[in-house]
Design a protein around this motif. Structure first.
Motif, PDB file in Angstrom:
ATOM      1  N   HIS A  34       1.952   8.887  38.286  1.00  0.00           N
ATOM      2  CA  HIS A  34       1.390   7.547  38.428  1.00  0.00           C
ATOM      3  C   HIS A  34       0.857   7.323  39.843  1.00  0.00           C
ATOM      4  O   HIS A  34      -0.192   6.688  40.027  1.00  0.00           O
ATOM      5  CB  HIS A  34       2.446   6.498  38.096  1.00  0.00           C
ATOM      6  CG  HIS A  34       2.802   6.463  36.646  1.00  0.00           C
ATOM      7  ND1 HIS A  34       2.339   5.490  35.792  1.00  0.00           N
ATOM      8  CD2 HIS A  34       3.553   7.290  35.883  1.00  0.00           C
ATOM      9  CE1 HIS A  34       2.804   5.719  34.571  1.00  0.00           C
ATOM     10  NE2 HIS A  34       3.544   6.794  34.617  1.00  0.00           N
ATOM     11  N   ASN A 184       0.988   0.466  32.393  1.00  0.00           N
ATOM     12  CA  ASN A 184       0.020   1.558  32.423  1.00  0.00           C
ATOM     13  C   ASN A 184      -0.553   1.858  31.046  1.00  0.00           C
ATOM     14  O   ASN A 184      -1.688   2.310  30.926  1.00  0.00           O
ATOM     15  CB  ASN A 184       0.659   2.814  33.009  1.00  0.00           C
ATOM     16  CG  ASN A 184      -0.321   3.624  33.822  1.00  0.00           C
ATOM     17  OD1 ASN A 184      -1.085   3.080  34.603  1.00  0.00           O
ATOM     18  ND2 ASN A 184      -0.323   4.928  33.627  1.00  0.00           N
ATOM     19  N   ASN A 203       1.962  -1.920  37.492  1.00  0.00           N
ATOM     20  CA  ASN A 203       2.501  -0.573  37.357  1.00  0.00           C
ATOM     21  C   ASN A 203       3.097  -0.103  38.676  1.00  0.00           C
ATOM     22  O   ASN A 203       4.224   0.404  38.729  1.00  0.00           O
ATOM     23  CB  ASN A 203       1.374   0.366  36.903  1.00  0.00           C
ATOM     24  CG  ASN A 203       1.805   1.812  36.842  1.00  0.00           C
ATOM     25  OD1 ASN A 203       2.909   2.123  36.441  1.00  0.00           O
ATOM     26  ND2 ASN A 203       0.935   2.711  37.233  1.00  0.00           N
ATOM     27  N   SER A 263       2.407   7.562  30.624  1.00  0.00           N
ATOM     28  CA  SER A 263       3.104   6.281  30.454  1.00  0.00           C
ATOM     29  C   SER A 263       4.176   6.323  29.361  1.00  0.00           C
ATOM     30  O   SER A 263       5.259   5.764  29.528  1.00  0.00           O
ATOM     31  CB  SER A 263       2.093   5.178  30.117  1.00  0.00           C
ATOM     32  OG  SER A 263       1.138   5.047  31.138  1.00  0.00           O
TER      33      SER A 263
END
Length: 442
Positions: A34, A184, A203, A263
């Motif tokens: 991420h 996400n 996120n 995710s």
């Protein structure tokens, strides 16, 4: 420091710590995915202006090759490659002549890409940049979006340090995993770039909480002797996560598919994290000794330490943590990091009230990450600014780090008085003796 003694009574390091490390490291594997996702999902592909004669097949002359159509539709740059941000207002037929040169057209004959762009999809079939046209005059929106993401990390590091002190480490960890998964995943349905940035902010906000709470849970449930090894494994897991992201990006060339792949694991991690016990140390200092005792006995049972049922009682628990409980009742804030001389010196060097301090110090790092993309936007006007800024900061840091003390096997201090005691022990030459005493208590 008394909580280390209680942890030893619960069996020290055993099966529970192994299971806890595996659970938390599972989350750590996908964290870099991420943090570094924009390197792939927001990559800028090669592009050019959309041109009617070149890209609208009914109007394209059948007797001309595609290279010839490109030549009369898109002007060439200094490197003789098609320009990415301009096109000819009208086809420049004279450029098809055998002796044609760049002088055969003028800048006045060109215009901006008023009808959009055509992207090279050989590397990525779809990216965020291509989705919302973040090129040419809109290319500045990409670093702004990255800065918004890092701003979420910055504010998250500040917020979760306080929230985990109020509501607990484990509960905040579970919530953050769910928030990361939902935010996400929802980003792939964003109707515009503004909504996308907002979801990426949420996120990043949750990611900061996972980093903060998982690290604290590992530290608080690991004995002093094993703590360095555990944190080293955690660092190696982050590196593994970067390799995982590279593999996923190689297999999934569409930004939506890549977002979904990074995710969905957090939905599973959210469910798995529910088995983790809350930090017993936090439960004690927040006035919940009965539940803390239950968690300690649960850990002892998993570790196979049968004697803990007799050794761990409310009386033992409260007497061991008396100083920490008294310290927790005193009014504390981030300013305490600068009121106490030892904390002031360490905070300034790093820039442990434990979670608040950790969140505060992590926020300093996130602030640099927010400014980083914005500094890169200035490289067109000042090419030397980004490398000089990044280099000078590292050089200055190298002079500051020698002043950060080494723990040398000592338990982490729980109160400011513990810091003063460590300092006195080191000054009096009894540091080594203190370490041996803690290690051989049982």
């Amino acid at each position: 420091m008394a909580f280390s003694e209680l942890l030893e009574r619960a069996g020290g390091v055993g099966l529970f710590q192994t299971l806890q490390v595996l659970t938390l490291l599972l989350a750590s594997v996908f964290l870099p995915s991420h943090m570094l996702l924009d390197n792939f999902s927001a990559a800028t592909p090669r592009h050019r202006c959309w041109a009617r004669m070149l890209d609208s097949s009914p109007e394209a002359p059948t007797n001309l090759t595609r290279e010839a159509l490109l030549l009369i539709s898109i002007p060439r740059g200094p490197d003789q490659e098609p320009q990415q941000c301009r096109r000819f207002r009208h086809p420049q037929w004279q450029l098809l002549a055998p002796n044609a040169t760049a002088a055969n057209w003028s800048e006045a004959a060109t215009e901006l890409c008023v009808d959009g762009w055509v992207y090279d999809r050989s590397t990525f079939t779809s990216t965020v940049v291509a989705e919302w046209g973040l090129v040419c005059g809109r290319q500045g929106l990409k670093p702004v979006g990255q800065a918004v993401f890092m701003a979420g990390n910055l504010l998250g590091a500040l917020a979760w340090g306080l929230l985990s002190c109020w509501f607990g480490r484990k509960s905040m960890l579970s919530w953050c995993c769910l928030q990361v998964a939902l935010a996400n995943t929802s980003a792939i349905f964003a109707p515009n770039f503004l909504v996308y940035c907002g979801l990426r902010f949420l996120n990043a906000f949750g990611l900061a909480g996972i980093i903060l709470t998982s690290t604290t849970l590992l530290v608080e449930w690991t004995t002093t002797r094993r703590r360095a090894v555990t944190m080293t494994i955690l660092g190696c897991t982050y590196c593994t996560g970067q390799m995982v992201l590279g593999g996923l990006a190689f297999a999934l060339r569409d930004w939506r598919a890549l977002h979904l792949a990074t995710s969905t694991p957090f939905f599973a991690i959210f469910l798995i994290s529910l088995w983790l016990p809350e930090s017993a140390r936090w439960l004690i200092i927040t006035g919940k000794p009965e539940r803390a005792l239950q968690e300690l006995k649960k850990v002892a049972r998993i570790n196979g330490h049968k004697e803990a049922k007799k050794a761990l009682t409310i009386e033992v628990l409260m007497s061991s943590m008396e100083e920490e409980v008294a310290s927790a009742k005193a009014r504390q804030s981030v300013l305490d990091l600068f009121r106490v001389p030892v904390l002031r010196r360490r905070s300034c060097c790093l820039l442990v009230v434990k979670m608040t301090a950790d969140g505060f110090l992590q926020s300093a790092g996130r602030l640099g990450a927010v400014v980083g993309p914005l500094i890169m936007t200035a490289r067109q006007a000042l090419p030397l600014l980004p490398p000089l800024t990044y280099g000078v900061i590292l050089i200055v840091s190298s002079f500051v780090l020698p002043f950060v003390p080494e723990t040398r096997g000592l338990p982490l201090p729980d109160t400011t008085q513990d810091l003063e005691n460590q300092r006195s022990a080191a000054a009096g030459g009894t540091w080594r003796e203190a370490v041996i005493t803690e290690s051989t208590w049982f």
